[in-house]
Design a protein around this motif. Structure first.
Motif, PDB file in Angstrom:
ATOM      1  N   THR A   1       0.743  -0.954  -0.357  1.00  0.00           N
ATOM      2  CA  THR A   1      -0.163   0.514   0.092  1.00  0.00           C
ATOM      3  C   THR A   1       0.571   0.858   0.381  1.00  0.00           C
ATOM      4  O   THR A   1       2.419   0.675   0.103  1.00  0.00           O
ATOM      5  CB  THR A   1      -0.750   0.099   1.045  1.00  0.00           C
ATOM      6  OG1 THR A   1       0.229   0.300   2.652  1.00  0.00           O
ATOM      7  CG2 THR A   1      -2.144  -1.252   1.185  1.00  0.00           C
ATOM      8  N   LYS A   2       0.231   2.443   0.486  1.00  0.00           N
ATOM      9  CA  LYS A   2       1.104   3.738   0.095  1.00  0.00           C
ATOM     10  C   LYS A   2       1.808   3.586   0.792  1.00  0.00           C
ATOM     11  O   LYS A   2       3.087   3.889   1.154  1.00  0.00           O
ATOM     12  CB  LYS A   2       0.606   4.694  -0.596  1.00  0.00           C
ATOM     13  CG  LYS A   2       0.833   5.718  -0.917  1.00  0.00           C
ATOM     14  CD  LYS A   2      -0.060   7.423  -0.587  1.00  0.00           C
ATOM     15  CE  LYS A   2       0.871   8.412  -1.276  1.00  0.00           C
ATOM     16  NZ  LYS A   2      -0.367   9.781  -1.340  1.00  0.00           N
ATOM     17  N   ARG A   3       1.375   3.245   2.157  1.00  0.00           N
ATOM     18  CA  ARG A   3       2.033   3.776   3.764  1.00  0.00           C
ATOM     19  C   ARG A   3       2.558   2.360   4.122  1.00  0.00           C
ATOM     20  O   ARG A   3       3.544   2.174   5.444  1.00  0.00           O
ATOM     21  CB  ARG A   3       1.606   4.581   4.372  1.00  0.00           C
ATOM     22  CG  ARG A   3       1.649   6.007   4.014  1.00  0.00           C
ATOM     23  CD  ARG A   3       3.064   6.703   3.435  1.00  0.00           C
ATOM     24  NE  ARG A   3       3.321   6.999   5.357  1.00  0.00           N
ATOM     25  CZ  ARG A   3       4.130   7.110   5.203  1.00  0.00           C
ATOM     26  NH1 ARG A   3       5.251   8.180   3.979  1.00  0.00           N
ATOM     27  NH2 ARG A   3       5.261   7.621   6.243  1.00  0.00           N
ATOM     28  N   GLY A   4       2.444   1.001   3.865  1.00  0.00           N
ATOM     29  CA  GLY A   4       2.716  -0.286   4.235  1.00  0.00           C
ATOM     30  C   GLY A   4       2.241  -0.855   3.520  1.00  0.00           C
ATOM     31  O   GLY A   4       2.836  -1.112   2.102  1.00  0.00           O
ATOM     32  N   ARG A   5       1.486  -2.686   3.482  1.00  0.00           N
ATOM     33  CA  ARG A   5       1.148  -3.746   2.963  1.00  0.00           C
ATOM     34  C   ARG A   5       0.318  -4.004   3.834  1.00  0.00           C
ATOM     35  O   ARG A   5       0.029  -3.884   5.099  1.00  0.00           O
ATOM     36  CB  ARG A   5       2.581  -4.523   2.684  1.00  0.00           C
ATOM     37  CG  ARG A   5       2.817  -5.042   4.059  1.00  0.00           C
ATOM     38  CD  ARG A   5       4.195  -6.401   3.262  1.00  0.00           C
ATOM     39  NE  ARG A   5       4.926  -7.191   4.804  1.00  0.00           N
ATOM     40  CZ  ARG A   5       5.246  -6.798   5.938  1.00  0.00           C
ATOM     41  NH1 ARG A   5       5.974  -5.556   5.924  1.00  0.00           N
ATOM     42  NH2 ARG A   5       5.371  -7.551   6.438  1.00  0.00           N
ATOM     43  N   LYS A   6      -0.800  -5.060   2.800  1.00  0.00           N
ATOM     44  CA  LYS A   6      -1.511  -5.706   3.663  1.00  0.00           C
ATOM     45  C   LYS A   6      -2.001  -7.066   2.661  1.00  0.00           C
ATOM     46  O   LYS A   6      -1.098  -7.028   1.762  1.00  0.00           O
ATOM     47  CB  LYS A   6      -3.217  -5.497   2.904  1.00  0.00           C
ATOM     48  CG  LYS A   6      -3.162  -4.657   1.800  1.00  0.00           C
ATOM     49  CD  LYS A   6      -4.542  -4.390   1.138  1.00  0.00           C
ATOM     50  CE  LYS A   6      -4.937  -4.485   0.238  1.00  0.00           C
ATOM     51  NZ  LYS A   6      -6.446  -2.902  -0.575  1.00  0.00           N
ATOM     52  N   PHE A   7      -2.341  -8.111   3.465  1.00  0.00           N
ATOM     53  CA  PHE A   7      -2.253  -9.131   2.886  1.00  0.00           C
ATOM     54  C   PHE A   7      -2.957 -10.448   4.274  1.00  0.00           C
ATOM     55  O   PHE A   7      -3.607 -10.020   4.739  1.00  0.00           O
ATOM     56  CB  PHE A   7      -0.715 -10.185   4.140  1.00  0.00           C
ATOM     57  CG  PHE A   7      -0.169 -10.102   5.384  1.00  0.00           C
ATOM     58  CD1 PHE A   7       0.417 -10.705   5.619  1.00  0.00           C
ATOM     59  CD2 PHE A   7       0.499  -8.242   5.394  1.00  0.00           C
ATOM     60  CE1 PHE A   7      -0.260 -10.126   7.118  1.00  0.00           C
ATOM     61  CE2 PHE A   7       1.247  -8.290   6.913  1.00  0.00           C
ATOM     62  CZ  PHE A   7       0.849  -9.463   7.784  1.00  0.00           C
TER      63      PHE A   7
END
Length: 302
Positions: free
Chosen positions: A232-238
Motif C-alpha cells: 500500500t502507499k504507507r505499508g502493505r496488506k496481506f
C-alpha cells in the motif's frame, strides 16, 4: 502494453528516467498481488511473460514471484528501459543457508551509468528501486532502510533492517516500535548475469511448492492456506489463511491490524474487495477453501 498500464492504474510520464521507474514500481506493487490461489487449484508457474501479462490483464489475477517480475520486466522493456531478469537465492533463516539460484527472480535496470535493482513481488523489498552501490544505506518512502552488499563484481546480497523479529508478531494486533540497533538481515543473494525465466522452469515449479517465509511458513504449496499480498502507499496488506492483516508504517512505528475471517464467503469477499481478484475458477477455489475450513474444524475438535 496499454492494457497493462491501465490495469496497474499508471497514468504518469513514460520517459526512461529513475522517477518513472520509481512510479512504475509503486503502481505495480500496489495493484498486482503476490498470491498462491492458483497453486491451490493445481496451476503451475507460468514461464512466459506474455502469458502472465494476459492473466493479469484479462484474468484480474496476480501470481508467484517469478511470474510478477517476469511480466514487470517485459513492461519495462516495452517502455524503452534497458531491463533484464536476474536470478536470486532466497536466504532460508531456518537453516541459515541459501536456496538454489532461481528461487527468486528480480529485475535489473540500467540507466546511464547507474544500475537499479527493482522487485515488485518480494514483501521485504524496498518500496523504491535500489541503486547498485556497495553498502550504501538507502531509505525509501516509508523509512525502510536497505543496502546491497557486494561479494564480487557480479554477486551481491540484498539486505534490510527489519523492525523487530521480521516486523514483529505476524497475527497479533499491535504497534511495533523499531529496534534501536537492528541487525542487517539478508533477504536474498543476486547474480547480475542476465537470465531467461524459461531456464528455471523446473526449478521454480519445485521451489514454489516448498519455499518458506522468513517465519518458516510454507507459502506456495497446493496444501497451504490462501496467501495474497500487495503493498500500500504507507505499508502493505496481506491475507494468510483465515486472517486479513494490514501494516502501516508511520513515524517510526509499524501499526498492525488483524481481522479474522469466519467463512469462505467472507474470504472470497476479502480477496475481491481488498485485492481485486475475481478468480476465474472461483467455484474450484471456494471448494478448496471450504475443505480447509472443514479440516481445521475437525482437527480442533479432536
Amino acid at each position: 502494453m496499454e492494457a497493462y498500464l491501465k490495469t496497474i492504474g499508471y497514468e504518469g510520464r513514460r520517459d526512461v528516467t529513475p522517477d518513472t521507474l520509481k512510479a512504475l514500481q509503486a503502481a505495480h506493487a500496489r495493484t498486482i498481488p503476490l498470491e498462491n490461489l492458483g497453486f491451490m487449484c493445481g496451476e503451475k508457474v507460468l514461464h512466459c511473460p506474455l502469458a502472465v501479462c494476459r492473466r493479469i490483464v484479462l484474468g484480474g489475477r496476480g501470481g508467484a514471484s517469478p511470474e510478477l517480475n517476469g511480466a514487470y520486466c517485459w513492461l519495462l522493456q516495452q517502455l524503452g528501459f534497458q531491463a533484464y531478469l536476474v536470478a536470486c537465492q532466497l536466504y532460508d533463516h531456518q537453516s541459515g543457508s541459501f536456496l538454489p539460484e532461481g528461487s527468486h527472480i528480480a529485475v535489473l535496470v540500467s540507466l546511464g551509468r547507474k544500475r537499479f535493482l527493482t522487485d515488485v513481488s518480494c514483501p521485504a523489498f524496498s518500496k523504491e528501486p535500489v541503486v547498485i552501490v556497495p553498502h550504501k544505506v538507502q531509505t525509501d518512502a516509508v523509512g525502510g532502510r536497505h543496502r546491497l552488499r557486494r561479494h564480487d563484481e557480479m554477486t551481491w546480497s540484498f539486505q534490510k533492517l527489519f523492525f523487530t523479529s521480521f516486523d514483529g508478531p505476524l497475527f497479533e494486533e499491535c504497534d511495533i516500535a523499531p529496534d534501536p540497533n537492528p541487525p542487517w538481515t539478508t533477504v536474498y543473494r543476486i547474480s547480475l548475469i542476465p537470465v531467461v525465466l524459461e531456464d528455471f522452469k523446473h526449478l521454480t515449479t519445485v521451489i514454489y511448492q516448498n519455499v518458506k517465509s522468513l517465519k518458516g511458513e510454507r507459502l506456495f504449496s497446493p496444501k497451504r492456506d490462501p496467501l495474497v499480498m500487495t503493498h500500500t502507499k504507507r505499508g502493505r496488506k496481506f491475507l494468510i489463511g483465515k486472517r486479513f492483516c494490514t501494516v502501516l508504517y508511520k513515524e517510526g512505528v509499524a501499526r498492525k491490524t488483524v481481522t479474522d475471517i469466519d467463512t469462505s464467503e467472507e474470504m472470497a469477499d476479502v480477496i475481491w474487495r481488498e485485492f481485486g481478484i475475481r478468480f476465474l475458477e472461483e467455484k474450484q477455489l471456494m471448494t478448496r477453501i471450504d475443505l480447509l475450513y472443514e479440516r481445521r474444524t475437525r482437527r480442533s475438535s479432536i
